[in-house]
Design a protein around this motif. Structure first.
Motif, PDB file in Angstrom:
ATOM      1  N   PRO A 117      11.964  80.756 -40.983  1.00 52.14           N
ATOM      2  CA  PRO A 117      12.615  81.156 -39.733  1.00 52.14           C
ATOM      3  C   PRO A 117      13.554  82.347 -39.933  1.00 52.14           C
ATOM      4  N   PRO A 118      13.934  83.041 -38.857  1.00 57.96           N
ATOM      5  CA  PRO A 118      14.967  84.074 -38.969  1.00 57.96           C
ATOM      6  C   PRO A 118      16.258  83.481 -39.519  1.00 57.96           C
ATOM      7  N   VAL A 123      20.742  88.406 -35.381  1.00 57.62           N
ATOM      8  CA  VAL A 123      21.179  88.153 -34.010  1.00 57.62           C
ATOM      9  C   VAL A 123      20.191  88.795 -33.036  1.00 57.62           C
ATOM     10  N   PHE A 124      19.859  88.056 -31.987  1.00 56.18           N
ATOM     11  CA  PHE A 124      19.019  88.564 -30.916  1.00 56.18           C
ATOM     12  C   PHE A 124      19.909  88.927 -29.726  1.00 56.18           C
ATOM     13  N   PHE A 176      24.196  87.704 -26.577  1.00 55.06           N
ATOM     14  CA  PHE A 176      23.975  87.675 -28.017  1.00 55.06           C
ATOM     15  C   PHE A 176      23.694  86.221 -28.396  1.00 55.06           C
ATOM     16  N   THR A 177      22.572  85.986 -29.039  1.00 50.80           N
ATOM     17  CA  THR A 177      22.161  84.616 -29.298  1.00 50.80           C
ATOM     18  C   THR A 177      21.377  84.513 -30.595  1.00 50.80           C
ATOM     19  N   GLY A 178      20.984  83.290 -30.945  1.00 53.57           N
ATOM     20  CA  GLY A 178      20.233  83.056 -32.166  1.00 53.57           C
ATOM     21  C   GLY A 178      18.752  82.866 -31.896  1.00 53.57           C
ATOM     22  N   TYR A 179      18.010  82.691 -32.978  1.00 53.28           N
ATOM     23  CA  TYR A 179      16.556  82.579 -32.865  1.00 53.28           C
ATOM     24  C   TYR A 179      16.110  81.382 -32.032  1.00 53.28           C
ATOM     25  N   THR A 196      16.378  92.883 -28.284  1.00 52.79           N
ATOM     26  CA  THR A 196      16.427  93.585 -29.552  1.00 52.79           C
ATOM     27  C   THR A 196      17.032  92.629 -30.572  1.00 52.79           C
ATOM     28  N   SER A 197      16.894  92.938 -31.836  1.00 50.88           N
ATOM     29  CA  SER A 197      17.498  92.084 -32.861  1.00 50.88           C
ATOM     30  C   SER A 197      17.977  92.952 -34.016  1.00 50.88           C
TER      31      SER A 197
END
Length: 267
Positions: A117-118, A123-124, A176-179, A196-197
């Motif tokens: 996993p990322p 950050v996405f 701004f969030t996680g995978y 974007t990430s």
């Protein structure tokens, strides 16, 4: 005139002496170890039956470029750090500070989401979100503060994202969030038009978005299968393509269960 038998013996001795100066032949495993300049080591592979079965069909080598394969596309591998067990990939269809791409989802299979996993320092950013977006309402706890950066900074500091402010002269919401957020919700459900990430976020405080490193860092684990014993014997770690049972691949015509023997059949 030299006797024919003596002449034959002399040539034989010369040939044996010459051969003694060459190192012994090494096993010819069926597993390629390079794609361009990128090393391909266990648990990864670009040949079926090599590496660990959990990572089967995840890599593709096209010319000199290595790609990480998911259900949503091919992601170019920028680098692999085998010591830190991380891999940096880039989504060619992803928007960045310098280019705005069409709507796109990043999707991994269930297996990929578990084994590679990322990482937590990826950050996405969900961009141009509707005020009805679930991450701004019911699931607003999924958005977090990212090193003091803001939506206004993204929309104002990136040429590609300024178009989002052109109609209202104000910045639309972003998140701004996680995978896990993009794992369980598509961009349509999130009601955000682009994403974007970027990586290495712990070191981005006070640094503008034009200087961020865009991409995704994936974190993986190496299965403990006693692979070192196989590689030390001159083989490559692999598996049976039908059963998934781990094997030591010694040559294109000989395999073993744990390590390669001293006498190998070479093609």
């Amino acid at each position: 005139m030299q006797h024919p038998l003596k002449h034959h013996l002399t040539l034989t001795l010369l040939a044996l002496t010459s051969l003694s100066h060459f190192p012994p032949a090494s096993p010819l495993t069926p597993c390629r170890t390079l794609c361009g300049t990128t090393a391909i080591n266990y648990p990864f592979s670009i040949d079926d039956g090599c590496g660990a079965p959990q990572y089967r069909s995840m890599m593709n080598c096209t010319g000199t470029d290595l790609f990480f394969m998911t259900t949503s596309g091919r992601y170019k591998v920028q680098s692999i750090d085998y010591n830190k067990q991380t891999m940096v990939v880039y989504d060619p269809a992803m928007s960045t500070c310098s280019i705005l791409q069409p709507h796109h989802d990043f999707v991994m299979t269930d297996v990929e989401s578990v084994v590679i996993p990322p990482s937590s320092d990826t950050v996405f950013a969900l961009l141009n979100c509707s005020i009805d977006s679930p991450v701004l309402n019911r699931y607003k706890n999924l958005c977090f503060n990212f090193s003091g950066h803001s939506c206004d900074e993204l929309y104002g500091g990136c040429n590609a994202f300024r178009v989002f402010r052109s109609f209202t002269n104000s910045s639309p919401p972003c998140c701004f969030t996680g995978y896990d957020t993009v794992k369980y919700m598509s961009m349509n459900i999130l009601d955000c038009s682009h994403y974007t990430s970027f990586i290495n976020v712990d070191g981005l405080k006070g640094i503008g978005p034009a200087d961020w490193v865009y991409g995704m860092k994936l974190s993986y684990a190496v299965p403990d299968t006693g692979c070192g014993r196989c590689t030390r014997s001159g083989g490559a770690c692999g598996y049976d393509t039908e059963t998934g049972v781990m094997m030591c691949l010694c040559s294109t015509s000989m395999n073993a269960t744990r390590e390669c023997g001293k006498k190998l059949i070479l093609d």
